[in-house]
Design a protein around this motif. Structure first.
Motif, PDB file in Angstrom:
ATOM      1  N   LEU B  26       0.754  -0.991  -0.056  1.00 55.49           N
ATOM      2  CA  LEU B  26       0.036  -0.201  -0.038  1.00 55.49           C
ATOM      3  C   LEU B  26       0.982   1.052   0.041  1.00 55.49           C
ATOM      4  O   LEU B  26       1.890   1.596   0.772  1.00 55.49           O
ATOM      5  CB  LEU B  26      -0.759   0.041   1.203  1.00 55.49           C
ATOM      6  N   GLU B  27       0.564   2.130  -0.686  1.00 57.72           N
ATOM      7  CA  GLU B  27       1.376   3.514  -1.014  1.00 57.72           C
ATOM      8  C   GLU B  27       1.238   4.145   0.189  1.00 57.72           C
ATOM      9  O   GLU B  27       1.816   4.716   0.838  1.00 57.72           O
ATOM     10  CB  GLU B  27       0.867   4.320  -2.192  1.00 57.72           C
ATOM     11  N   LYS B  28       0.058   4.153   1.073  1.00 57.17           N
ATOM     12  CA  LYS B  28      -0.348   4.684   2.227  1.00 57.17           C
ATOM     13  C   LYS B  28       0.631   4.169   3.353  1.00 57.17           C
ATOM     14  O   LYS B  28       0.786   4.733   4.495  1.00 57.17           O
ATOM     15  CB  LYS B  28      -1.667   4.993   2.644  1.00 57.17           C
ATOM     16  N   ALA B  29       1.183   3.002   3.195  1.00 60.31           N
ATOM     17  CA  ALA B  29       1.796   2.589   4.315  1.00 60.31           C
ATOM     18  C   ALA B  29       3.188   2.652   4.539  1.00 60.31           C
ATOM     19  O   ALA B  29       4.117   1.948   5.180  1.00 60.31           O
ATOM     20  CB  ALA B  29       1.500   1.028   4.189  1.00 60.31           C
ATOM     21  N   THR B  30       3.600   3.582   3.272  1.00 60.28           N
ATOM     22  CA  THR B  30       5.174   3.795   3.352  1.00 60.28           C
ATOM     23  C   THR B  30       5.244   4.905   4.561  1.00 60.28           C
ATOM     24  O   THR B  30       4.443   5.752   4.778  1.00 60.28           O
ATOM     25  CB  THR B  30       5.643   4.692   2.067  1.00 60.28           C
ATOM     26  N   PRO B  31       6.471   4.859   5.148  1.00 60.79           N
ATOM     27  CA  PRO B  31       6.747   5.629   6.239  1.00 60.79           C
ATOM     28  C   PRO B  31       6.195   7.173   5.965  1.00 60.79           C
ATOM     29  O   PRO B  31       6.065   8.321   6.445  1.00 60.79           O
ATOM     30  CB  PRO B  31       8.273   5.549   6.752  1.00 60.79           C
ATOM     31  N   THR B  32       7.008   7.618   4.492  1.00 59.51           N
ATOM     32  CA  THR B  32       6.846   8.844   3.976  1.00 59.51           C
ATOM     33  C   THR B  32       5.451   9.304   3.787  1.00 59.51           C
ATOM     34  O   THR B  32       4.986  10.316   4.288  1.00 59.51           O
ATOM     35  CB  THR B  32       7.599   8.895   2.567  1.00 59.51           C
ATOM     36  N   SER B  47      -8.472  15.694   7.321  1.00 59.03           N
ATOM     37  CA  SER B  47      -8.886  15.556   8.688  1.00 59.03           C
ATOM     38  C   SER B  47      -8.097  14.873   9.596  1.00 59.03           C
ATOM     39  O   SER B  47      -7.260  14.053   9.390  1.00 59.03           O
ATOM     40  CB  SER B  47     -10.498  14.839   8.411  1.00 59.03           C
ATOM     41  N   LEU B  48      -8.414  14.845  10.851  1.00 56.73           N
ATOM     42  CA  LEU B  48      -7.753  14.497  12.012  1.00 56.73           C
ATOM     43  C   LEU B  48      -7.900  12.805  11.928  1.00 56.73           C
ATOM     44  O   LEU B  48      -7.139  12.024  12.145  1.00 56.73           O
ATOM     45  CB  LEU B  48      -7.955  14.913  13.410  1.00 56.73           C
ATOM     46  N   GLU B  49      -9.068  12.488  11.571  1.00 61.35           N
ATOM     47  CA  GLU B  49      -9.372  10.983  11.614  1.00 61.35           C
ATOM     48  C   GLU B  49      -8.399  10.458  10.337  1.00 61.35           C
ATOM     49  O   GLU B  49      -7.947   9.139  10.580  1.00 61.35           O
ATOM     50  CB  GLU B  49     -10.850  10.649  11.066  1.00 61.35           C
ATOM     51  N   GLN B  50      -8.491  11.127   9.356  1.00 63.01           N
ATOM     52  CA  GLN B  50      -7.448  10.443   8.121  1.00 63.01           C
ATOM     53  C   GLN B  50      -6.124  10.440   8.752  1.00 63.01           C
ATOM     54  O   GLN B  50      -5.352   9.573   8.384  1.00 63.01           O
ATOM     55  CB  GLN B  50      -7.715  11.305   7.024  1.00 63.01           C
ATOM     56  N   GLY B  51      -5.606  11.589   9.324  1.00 62.06           N
ATOM     57  CA  GLY B  51      -4.273  11.431   9.720  1.00 62.06           C
ATOM     58  C   GLY B  51      -3.948  10.305  10.921  1.00 62.06           C
ATOM     59  O   GLY B  51      -2.886   9.652  10.649  1.00 62.06           O
ATOM     60  N   LEU B  52      -5.062  10.045  11.703  1.00 58.84           N
ATOM     61  CA  LEU B  52      -4.875   8.836  12.714  1.00 58.84           C
ATOM     62  C   LEU B  52      -4.674   7.578  11.830  1.00 58.84           C
ATOM     63  O   LEU B  52      -4.133   6.556  12.145  1.00 58.84           O
ATOM     64  CB  LEU B  52      -5.914   8.850  13.519  1.00 58.84           C
ATOM     65  N   GLU B  53      -5.570   7.575  10.663  1.00 61.41           N
ATOM     66  CA  GLU B  53      -5.627   6.283   9.727  1.00 61.41           C
ATOM     67  C   GLU B  53      -4.076   6.015   9.334  1.00 61.41           C
ATOM     68  O   GLU B  53      -3.799   5.014   9.371  1.00 61.41           O
ATOM     69  CB  GLU B  53      -6.443   6.547   8.730  1.00 61.41           C
ATOM     70  N   PHE B  54      -3.262   7.320   8.940  1.00 58.19           N
ATOM     71  CA  PHE B  54      -2.046   7.000   8.672  1.00 58.19           C
ATOM     72  C   PHE B  54      -1.107   6.616   9.723  1.00 58.19           C
ATOM     73  O   PHE B  54      -0.361   5.648   9.777  1.00 58.19           O
ATOM     74  CB  PHE B  54      -1.532   8.480   7.942  1.00 58.19           C
ATOM     75  N   ALA B  55      -1.276   7.351  10.756  1.00 52.68           N
ATOM     76  CA  ALA B  55      -0.516   7.052  12.041  1.00 52.68           C
ATOM     77  C   ALA B  55      -0.683   5.486  12.418  1.00 52.68           C
ATOM     78  O   ALA B  55       0.223   5.124  12.841  1.00 52.68           O
ATOM     79  CB  ALA B  55      -0.715   8.039  13.180  1.00 52.68           C
ATOM     80  N   ASN B  56      -1.994   5.103  12.442  1.00 53.70           N
ATOM     81  CA  ASN B  56      -2.103   3.801  12.868  1.00 53.70           C
ATOM     82  C   ASN B  56      -1.418   2.630  12.201  1.00 53.70           C
ATOM     83  O   ASN B  56      -1.359   1.439  12.444  1.00 53.70           O
ATOM     84  CB  ASN B  56      -3.485   3.572  12.903  1.00 53.70           C
ATOM     85  N   GLN B  72      15.553  10.750  10.974  1.00 52.96           N
ATOM     86  CA  GLN B  72      14.265  11.293  11.596  1.00 52.96           C
ATOM     87  C   GLN B  72      13.624  10.311  12.327  1.00 52.96           C
ATOM     88  O   GLN B  72      13.267   9.125  12.227  1.00 52.96           O
ATOM     89  CB  GLN B  72      13.530  11.170  10.105  1.00 52.96           C
ATOM     90  N   PRO B  73      12.960  10.681  13.699  1.00 50.74           N
ATOM     91  CA  PRO B  73      12.200   9.947  14.608  1.00 50.74           C
ATOM     92  C   PRO B  73      10.959   9.454  14.250  1.00 50.74           C
ATOM     93  O   PRO B  73      10.001   9.824  14.859  1.00 50.74           O
ATOM     94  CB  PRO B  73      12.475  10.735  15.821  1.00 50.74           C
ATOM     95  N   VAL B  74      10.881   8.747  12.859  1.00 47.04           N
ATOM     96  CA  VAL B  74       9.284   8.429  12.362  1.00 47.04           C
ATOM     97  C   VAL B  74       8.439   7.928  13.403  1.00 47.04           C
ATOM     98  O   VAL B  74       7.376   8.116  13.546  1.00 47.04           O
ATOM     99  CB  VAL B  74       9.312   7.762  10.942  1.00 47.04           C
ATOM    100  N   SER B  75       8.824   6.714  13.920  1.00 54.34           N
ATOM    101  CA  SER B  75       7.811   6.003  14.893  1.00 54.34           C
ATOM    102  C   SER B  75       7.565   6.941  15.988  1.00 54.34           C
ATOM    103  O   SER B  75       6.346   6.679  16.441  1.00 54.34           O
ATOM    104  CB  SER B  75       8.408   4.667  15.142  1.00 54.34           C
ATOM    105  N   LYS B  76       8.401   7.733  16.832  1.00 52.77           N
ATOM    106  CA  LYS B  76       8.058   8.472  17.654  1.00 52.77           C
ATOM    107  C   LYS B  76       6.816   9.446  17.066  1.00 52.77           C
ATOM    108  O   LYS B  76       5.916   9.395  18.077  1.00 52.77           O
ATOM    109  CB  LYS B  76       9.124   9.048  18.246  1.00 52.77           C
ATOM    110  N   TRP B  77       7.116  10.124  16.180  1.00 53.33           N
ATOM    111  CA  TRP B  77       6.269  11.179  15.917  1.00 53.33           C
ATOM    112  C   TRP B  77       4.612  10.457  15.680  1.00 53.33           C
ATOM    113  O   TRP B  77       3.660  11.056  16.059  1.00 53.33           O
ATOM    114  CB  TRP B  77       6.399  11.587  14.249  1.00 53.33           C
ATOM    115  N   LEU B  78       4.692   9.263  15.073  1.00 54.78           N
ATOM    116  CA  LEU B  78       3.488   8.454  14.820  1.00 54.78           C
ATOM    117  C   LEU B  78       2.766   8.101  15.916  1.00 54.78           C
ATOM    118  O   LEU B  78       1.713   8.084  16.115  1.00 54.78           O
ATOM    119  CB  LEU B  78       3.548   7.433  13.571  1.00 54.78           C
ATOM    120  N   LYS B  79       3.551   7.672  17.066  1.00 56.36           N
ATOM    121  CA  LYS B  79       3.192   7.237  18.002  1.00 56.36           C
ATOM    122  C   LYS B  79       2.507   8.601  19.029  1.00 56.36           C
ATOM    123  O   LYS B  79       1.326   8.389  19.719  1.00 56.36           O
ATOM    124  CB  LYS B  79       4.333   6.539  18.863  1.00 56.36           C
ATOM    125  N   ASP B  80       3.356   9.497  19.069  1.00 53.83           N
ATOM    126  CA  ASP B  80       2.766  10.598  19.579  1.00 53.83           C
ATOM    127  C   ASP B  80       1.371  10.979  19.029  1.00 53.83           C
ATOM    128  O   ASP B  80       0.600  11.511  19.867  1.00 53.83           O
ATOM    129  CB  ASP B  80       3.728  11.860  19.431  1.00 53.83           C
TER     130      ASP B  80
END
Lengths: 615, 268
Positions: B26-32, B47-56, B72-80
């Motif tokens: 899935l393209e959306k599942a790349t860290p970028t 939307s924040l919901e869409q942002g959360l979908e990406f972070a999840n 880049q601290p990618v997983s930290k940003w997404l977890k936060d």
């Protein structure tokens, strides 16, 4: 409707906004600049992930029935906007088709599905003792299908060729049906594969591609040399390549690039201090804004710096072969200072890290982009000067010269400026015009996309009639990525003086090792004619040139030395089309074979050697 | 936010090491794309919901960070981002029994009794529910929401866990805890080291996707299948969360509890 039908066939698809958002952009700096300003690209209607060729066929067939625009999507790392989102389109994401289907040690080929990521293919091949030989800086974020779609080139193109040279065959699904091309075609007709390569999704979607592969080399050698100026480096490069050597890499950096990349020795304290300062993102943005706002001044200062520049040279092969090649190459490097093998290895080990350097410029409110043009050696200086001047009016600019061949070289300009869309567009328009007027091709390997569509249309001129003929056959309803890479406009007549001469030898260029000859001249007459100029054909022929070329399959003379020729042909209404591929080009598909078949050929351009040259 | 932009403008150089991107295609599942989605949500472009979908979509394996040349601290940003916008409530689990030693039970296998038999002493039992209300592991979210309560809850106890994450959470809370594997006698096993790739074999999936198993079960299944396609049929997993996830995904796994059931557990 499309989604419902696909679900019935258990073909994965999604209209989830997050999927549509992710698949709506490639890496075109213009859309990146727009994104930095809060503008999102248009979103497609649906994203589909076919798992194999059969599913791909069903998807294409369904979209044709429902007259839906289709856009192929690999890894989305193209930089020319070929895949920027369109409303009402169906994006066909190929990444689920990612298997290495076979590795054949006898034919030295591998058959790979088009959605496979380049790095993962290379890793798979390496484990079996092979290599693609294709190493673009995007290898970690690009697909095999994308390489074919854009006529990609990698950092080792001087040895292994561009991707066109590596492809033996392909299977594609087009609106008109399944196309078996090259070695996938029992008749191995060169035309179909040539015209599909570089079509950027405008004809169909490849499902699998067979490429030539090579045994991993026993020895790999790199070194770095410093030259007093770029011209002396070019001369040395030409001598090396025209000695029939095929370096793994031969790269020349202009004085600015040589210094900025810390490749040349410099003040370590200042570099270290600058490095520390530039780690802070906010400080970095601030420090970058000043030069981005004053490009002409900065370029003027840079041009007065010491003109000393760097060359990276590499060879690979058996130990004996590498030693032999190095010994010949070094005879042409007498003007250079040998900086040592460790500097060469540093380049090799860090060669993909350059891609990290673009982001800071966007973060500073500017934009960064690259432009890769190419020309024969005789045109290189003019091309370099004119394009640099066109870019340098509005942007900081530097360049390196890589993808070097016997006949010429590519120039890779990197530039950055303030983040204004208007500036971005006018800069590109001026630079592409300068490239065309200086005898260069507008793209060596990035492809056309939206960015260069107008310039490419102008450069191809009347040859585009052949493209539209093919397009009308393979995609009669114009559903495959419409208007990319070319737009349906009336072609402008080419600016060049169009030669129609009846003599055997029409023109020669010793510097470029090229000759234009009458297509129906007798081989003996060609030999005699060239000998007057102290030249001979690189590949001896036993029939008139046109007949000889048409008798060659694509794989003939391939490997390291693919069949290279230019051609000028006349249509029945007198319109003339010229396609010169030297040194290489990615200006849309390879239409030479169509030109040979469908026009009255004025001349063909073939590679030549000096008479009695050492081979 | 500013540093995040380096990912937004990056040509997706880490996509080939991300287990979720590689497994799902899935393209959306790349860290970028994940970081771009979060960045766009914070900027109000989506939307924040869409942002959360990406972070999840992030499995928190850290493979992208290890690969990134600019750290880049990618997983930290997404977890936060997930923690900032997640609304799940977590309750402290209940301890059954008065014994000092407490077995943390995370699936249908109640190993407190076999352990008590082998050690010839009482073992208490604690069953954990995660933020999704399912059998799970003590996570950082428990700690974040209930730190003082966790300390009070676990006072004077010594916890035995089969999961590295739970162990970390307990130790960070200042409680006494030991992983069950410390009590096992030596045996030959293929220890799965999550988040690490073998040198020169970048095509192996480095993470089984366990952290996704309740958040995004279908995605987690794909990652598990891709992970196991490069491993041996039977493997020993010291990480309880991974073992549970791989077992639920239909793969053969041997873990600490299986070894315990074979009477391999010696109190030291």
């Amino acid at each position: 409707m499309v989604k419902t039908h696909l679900a019935k066939h258990h073909i994965r698809c999604s209209d989830n906004p997050t999927d549509l958002f992710a698949n709506s952009r490639d890496l075109w700096p213009k859309t990146t600049l727009e994104l930095s300003k809060g503008q999102l690209p248009s979103k497609p209607e649906l994203v589909v992930w076919p798992q194999n060729k059969d599913q791909l066929k069903k998807v294409v067939s369904l979209c044709v029935k429902q007259q839906r625009i289709m856009m192929p999507y690999g890894a989305g790392s193209g930089v020319c906007g070929a895949l920027t989102g369109r409303e009402d389109s169906v994006v066909i994401d190929t990444k689920c088709m990612n298997r290495v289907l076979s590795i054949d040690a006898d034919t030295k080929t591998a058959c790979i599905e088009s959605g496979a990521l380049g790095q993962r293919v290379e890793d798979r091949l390496n484990r079996a003792g092979w290599t693609m030989g294709h190493s673009p800086s995007s290898i970690m974020c690009s697909t095999i299908g994308g390489y074919l779609a854009a006529r990609s080139a990698g950092q080792f193109s001087s040895k292994y060729g561009v991707f066109d040279d590596m492809v033996a065959g392909a299977t594609a699904i087009c609106p008109s049906g399944e196309m078996q091309m090259g070695s996938h075609d029992p008749f191995d007709n060169p035309r179909n594969l040539a015209v599909f390569s570089g079509s950027e999704g405008g004809l169909g979607i490849a499902s699998s591609i067979t490429i030539n592969i090579h045994r991993l080399a026993e020895k790999r050698w790199f070194s770095a040399y410093a030259f007093p100026n770029v011209e002396s480096a070019w001369s040395a490069a030409k001598l090396i390549l025209q000695s029939n050597l095929y370096p793994l890499a031969l790269r020349i950096y202009d004085p600015i690039d040589s210094k900025l990349s810390s490749k040349e020795s410099g003040n370590n304290f200042i570099k270290s201090l600058a490095g520390q300062l530039l780690k802070n993102p906010s400080l970095r943005s601030l420090l970058l804004r000043l030069p981005l706002s004053t490009p002409r001044l900065v370029n003027a200062i840079a041009n007065r710096l010491n003109p000393r520049c760097l060359m990276i040279l590499g060879f690979e092969g058996s130990r004996d072969k590498v030693a032999h090649d190095v010994s010949i190459a070094t005879t042409h490097l007498k003007d250079a200072e040998n900086l040592g093998e460790s500097k060469g290895m540093i380049w090799y080990q860090n060669r993909h890290k350059v891609s990290y350097k673009l982001a800071p410029l966007f973060m500073a409110g500017g934009f960064a982009d690259t432009m890769e043009v190419a020309a024969p050696w005789s045109q290189l200086k003019v091309l370099n000067r004119n394009v640099r001047k066109a870019i340098g009016e509005k942007a900081l600019v530097m360049a390196h010269y890589s993808h070097a061949y016997r006949e010429g070289c590519s120039i890779y300009f990197s530039f950055a400026s303030k983040g204004s869309l208007k500036r971005y567009e006018s800069l590109w328009a001026n630079a592409l015009d300068a490239a065309i007027n200086s005898g260069g091709v507008v793209t060596h390997h990035h492809g056309v996309g939206q960015l260069k569509s107008e310039a490419a249309t102008k450069q191809m001129g009347h040859a585009l009639r052949l493209w539209w003929d093919v397009k009308d056959k393979w995609d009669p309803n114009d559903l495959m990525n419409p208007n990319r890479p070319f737009q349906r406009t009336t072609p402008q007549p080419q600016n060049r003086q169009l030669q129609r001469v009846d003599s055997t030898i029409i023109s020669v260029s010793k510097e470029d090792r090229l000759a234009r000859v009458h297509p129906k001249a007798a081989p003996k007459a060609i030999t005699t004619g060239l000998a007057h100029h102290g030249l001979e054909l690189k590949h001896p022929i036993n029939t008139p040139p046109l007949e000889w070329i048409l008798s060659q399959k694509r794989r003939e003379l391939s490997g390291i030395s693919p069949l290279l020729f230019g051609v000028q042909g006349r249509f029945k209404d007198g319109a003339v089309a010229t396609i010169c591929t030297t040194p290489r080009t990615a200006v849309g598909p390879d239409l030479r074979w169509e030109l040979l078949e469908k026009t009255a050929v004025d001349w063909v351009e073939l590679p030549v050697e000096l008479l009695d040259s050492q081979s | 936010m500013k540093q995040m932009e380096a990912c937004v403008y990056c040509p997706k150089l880490c996509r080939h090491v991300c287990p979720v991107a590689v497994s799902t295609n899935l393209e959306k599942a790349t860290p970028t794309a994940m970081v771009t989605g979060v960045w766009a949500a914070k900027k109000g472009l989506i939307s924040l919901e869409q942002g959360l979908e990406f972070a999840n979509l992030c499995a928190e394996c850290g493979a992208c960070e290890k690969h990134c040349a600019i750290d880049q601290p990618v997983s930290k940003w997404l977890k936060d981002f997930r923690e900032e916008f997640a609304t799940e409530q977590m309750e402290l689990p209940t301890i059954e029994g008065d014994a000092k030693w407490v077995a943390m039970i995370t699936d249908e296998r109640d190993w407190s009794k076999p352990l008590a038999t082998q050690w010839m002493q009482p073992i208490a039992r604690c069953r954990i529910k995660n933020e999704f209300g399912r059998d799970g592991f003590l996570s950082r979210n428990h700690l974040k929401k209930h730190l003082s309560l966790v300390r009070e809850w676990g006072q004077n106890r010594h916890f035995i866990t089969t999961d590295d994450q739970t162990l970390k959470t307990l130790l960070k809370s200042g409680l006494q805890a030991t992983h069950l594997k410390s009590f096992l006698s030596d045996c030959d096993w293929d220890l799965v080291e999550c988040g690490q790739t073998k040198a020169g074999q970048t095509d192996l999936i480095s993470c089984c996707g366990a952290t996704l198993r309740h958040r995004l079960p279908e995605i987690a299944q794909e990652v598990a299948d891709a992970f196991m396609s490069n491993k041996q049929d039977i493997l020993f997993c010291a990480n309880g969360n991974c073992a549970a996830h791989l077992r639920e995904s239909g793969h053969r796994v041997v873990d600490c509890i299986d070894r315990l059931m074979e009477n391999q557990c010696q109190k030291q």
